[in-house]
Scaffold this active site. Sequence first.
Site, PDB file in Angstrom:
ATOM      1  N   ASN A   9     -97.712 -48.880 -23.102  1.00  0.00           N
ATOM      2  CA  ASN A   9     -98.482 -48.272 -22.014  1.00  0.00           C
ATOM      3  C   ASN A   9     -99.522 -47.375 -22.670  1.00  0.00           C
ATOM      4  O   ASN A   9     -99.201 -46.288 -23.130  1.00  0.00           O
ATOM      5  CB  ASN A   9     -97.539 -47.459 -21.099  1.00  0.00           C
ATOM      6  CG  ASN A   9     -98.293 -46.680 -20.044  1.00  0.00           C
ATOM      7  OD1 ASN A   9     -99.485 -46.892 -19.832  1.00  0.00           O
ATOM      8  ND2 ASN A   9     -97.592 -45.760 -19.369  1.00  0.00           N
ATOM      9  N   TRP A  10    -100.759 -47.886 -22.732  1.00  0.00           N
ATOM     10  CA  TRP A  10    -101.800 -47.152 -23.466  1.00  0.00           C
ATOM     11  C   TRP A  10    -102.318 -45.947 -22.677  1.00  0.00           C
ATOM     12  O   TRP A  10    -103.076 -45.147 -23.199  1.00  0.00           O
ATOM     13  CB  TRP A  10    -102.963 -48.087 -23.818  1.00  0.00           C
ATOM     14  CG  TRP A  10    -102.603 -49.163 -24.813  1.00  0.00           C
ATOM     15  CD1 TRP A  10    -101.402 -49.349 -25.440  1.00  0.00           C
ATOM     16  CD2 TRP A  10    -103.463 -50.205 -25.299  1.00  0.00           C
ATOM     17  NE1 TRP A  10    -101.470 -50.429 -26.284  1.00  0.00           N
ATOM     18  CE2 TRP A  10    -102.719 -50.983 -26.223  1.00  0.00           C
ATOM     19  CE3 TRP A  10    -104.800 -50.562 -25.051  1.00  0.00           C
ATOM     20  CZ2 TRP A  10    -103.272 -52.084 -26.890  1.00  0.00           C
ATOM     21  CZ3 TRP A  10    -105.339 -51.664 -25.712  1.00  0.00           C
ATOM     22  CH2 TRP A  10    -104.581 -52.410 -26.628  1.00  0.00           C
ATOM     23  N   LYS A  11    -101.955 -45.849 -21.417  1.00  0.00           N
ATOM     24  CA  LYS A  11    -102.434 -44.755 -20.545  1.00  0.00           C
ATOM     25  C   LYS A  11    -103.962 -44.644 -20.654  1.00  0.00           C
ATOM     26  O   LYS A  11    -104.633 -45.671 -20.789  1.00  0.00           O
ATOM     27  CB  LYS A  11    -101.718 -43.450 -20.897  1.00  0.00           C
ATOM     28  CG  LYS A  11    -100.194 -43.617 -20.897  1.00  0.00           C
ATOM     29  CD  LYS A  11     -99.429 -42.339 -20.956  1.00  0.00           C
ATOM     30  CE  LYS A  11     -97.934 -42.646 -20.963  1.00  0.00           C
ATOM     31  NZ  LYS A  11     -97.110 -41.455 -20.944  1.00  0.00           N
ATOM     32  N   HIS A  95     -95.285 -45.240 -12.160  1.00  0.00           N
ATOM     33  CA  HIS A  95     -95.096 -44.412 -13.354  1.00  0.00           C
ATOM     34  C   HIS A  95     -95.024 -42.949 -12.908  1.00  0.00           C
ATOM     35  O   HIS A  95     -95.698 -42.546 -11.957  1.00  0.00           O
ATOM     36  CB  HIS A  95     -96.257 -44.625 -14.330  1.00  0.00           C
ATOM     37  CG  HIS A  95     -96.014 -43.967 -15.649  1.00  0.00           C
ATOM     38  ND1 HIS A  95     -96.197 -42.626 -15.827  1.00  0.00           N
ATOM     39  CD2 HIS A  95     -95.555 -44.462 -16.828  1.00  0.00           C
ATOM     40  CE1 HIS A  95     -95.858 -42.323 -17.080  1.00  0.00           C
ATOM     41  NE2 HIS A  95     -95.479 -43.414 -17.707  1.00  0.00           N
ATOM     42  N   GLU A  97     -96.298 -40.368 -13.981  1.00  0.00           N
ATOM     43  CA  GLU A  97     -97.581 -39.649 -13.929  1.00  0.00           C
ATOM     44  C   GLU A  97     -98.315 -39.942 -12.627  1.00  0.00           C
ATOM     45  O   GLU A  97     -99.061 -39.101 -12.118  1.00  0.00           O
ATOM     46  CB  GLU A  97     -98.428 -40.017 -15.161  1.00  0.00           C
ATOM     47  CG  GLU A  97     -97.863 -39.345 -16.412  1.00  0.00           C
ATOM     48  CD  GLU A  97     -98.058 -40.117 -17.709  1.00  0.00           C
ATOM     49  OE1 GLU A  97     -98.910 -41.013 -17.763  1.00  0.00           O
ATOM     50  OE2 GLU A  97     -97.322 -39.812 -18.680  1.00  0.00           O
ATOM     51  N   GLU A 167     -87.442 -44.188 -16.954  1.00  0.00           N
ATOM     52  CA  GLU A 167     -88.161 -43.234 -17.781  1.00  0.00           C
ATOM     53  C   GLU A 167     -87.852 -41.812 -17.296  1.00  0.00           C
ATOM     54  O   GLU A 167     -88.497 -41.317 -16.362  1.00  0.00           O
ATOM     55  CB  GLU A 167     -89.671 -43.471 -17.663  1.00  0.00           C
ATOM     56  CG  GLU A 167     -90.100 -44.843 -18.100  1.00  0.00           C
ATOM     57  CD  GLU A 167     -91.563 -44.865 -18.524  1.00  0.00           C
ATOM     58  OE1 GLU A 167     -91.821 -45.143 -19.687  1.00  0.00           O
ATOM     59  OE2 GLU A 167     -92.424 -44.556 -17.694  1.00  0.00           O
ATOM     60  N   GLY A 234     -95.173 -45.322 -24.703  1.00  0.00           N
ATOM     61  CA  GLY A 234     -96.472 -44.657 -24.536  1.00  0.00           C
ATOM     62  C   GLY A 234     -97.112 -44.387 -25.885  1.00  0.00           C
ATOM     63  O   GLY A 234     -97.671 -45.276 -26.525  1.00  0.00           O
ATOM     64  N   GLY A 235     -96.995 -43.150 -26.360  1.00  0.00           N
ATOM     65  CA  GLY A 235     -97.668 -42.706 -27.587  1.00  0.00           C
ATOM     66  C   GLY A 235     -97.515 -43.656 -28.763  1.00  0.00           C
ATOM     67  O   GLY A 235     -98.500 -43.979 -29.451  1.00  0.00           O
TER      68      GLY A 235
HETATM   69  P1  PGA Z   1     -94.092 -41.818 -24.252  1.00  0.00           P
HETATM   70  O1  PGA Z   1     -94.507 -42.383 -22.821  1.00  0.00           O
HETATM   71  O2  PGA Z   1     -93.534 -42.977 -25.041  1.00  0.00           O
HETATM   72  O3  PGA Z   1     -95.386 -41.311 -24.859  1.00  0.00           O
HETATM   73  O4  PGA Z   1     -93.093 -40.752 -24.036  1.00  0.00           O
HETATM   74  C1  PGA Z   1     -93.743 -43.379 -22.186  1.00  0.00           C
HETATM   75  C2  PGA Z   1     -94.361 -43.703 -20.844  1.00  0.00           C
HETATM   76  O5  PGA Z   1     -94.883 -42.791 -20.194  1.00  0.00           O
HETATM   77  O6  PGA Z   1     -94.349 -44.868 -20.402  1.00  0.00           O
END
Ligand code: PGA
Length: 251
Positions: A9-11, A95, A97, A167, A234-235
């Site tokens: 997930n590149w956000k 998600h 966020e 998550e 994510g990261g």
């Molecule tokens: P993270 O994010 O691996 O940077 O904690 C995961 C996500 O939000 O899908």
Amino acid sequence: MNRKVVSGNWKMNLTWSEAQTLFKDLTSELSRQKATCRVIVAPPACYLSGLAALKSSDISLSAQNCHQEPKGAYTGDISAIMLASMGVEYCLVGHSERRQNYGESNELLSRKVNALLASKVNPIYCCGEVLEQRKSGDHFKVVGAQIAQGLFHLSADEFSNVIVAYEPVWAIGTGETASSDQAQEMHAFIRKTVAEKYGEEIAHSTSILYGGSCNAANAQELFSRPDVDGGLIGGASLKCDDFTKIIRSHG
Ligand code: PGA
């Protein structure tokens, strides 16, 4: 269908040139040594068609969000029909966020899920509790409600196209990962909840991913647990080396 999945997930990260480099590096790494899991990446929506044009047979594309309506006066939004028309196979839904920053409710998310399934795009439905809910012992209740309210209106046939991503919000981007025991316990609960609604066979074939500070160092331990079918990353999905190591953690 292979239950094992690793999805990036590149956000809201990477320039177009960085995104192409990362995608091409991943493609060549996976053509050198095939993954044992399905590999998905969810770039920012504006890069989807450009990355689709690079044609990697080893990587599927996911959007990070879509609108619940098929079309209309929704400035800035993207419909499931549009995603499908570009060959996008998956879309994240709910998600944390988006739940937190845009107030997306389970009821709204259930409509996004419907829109995606109607266009034959597979939803990756995200759920997870915030820290206070874990501290007060409400995490199973919260996640159970997110799953039931967002997904359990679906028929068994429809549900079989859904990937679930657990998550815990307190683990996302914080460097604090859930322990593999905590992940396994919640994943087993989710699978049991799915089994009660749709039966053992569907529950057994449902992919349940863990997300939240999953990285190259802890992925193997997490993925070794029986109900953890992979990760939503994510990261650590922004660097080819790290993401590849996570993919290879599936053995
Ligand atoms: P993270 O994010 O691996 O940077 O904690 C995961 C996500 O939000 O899908």
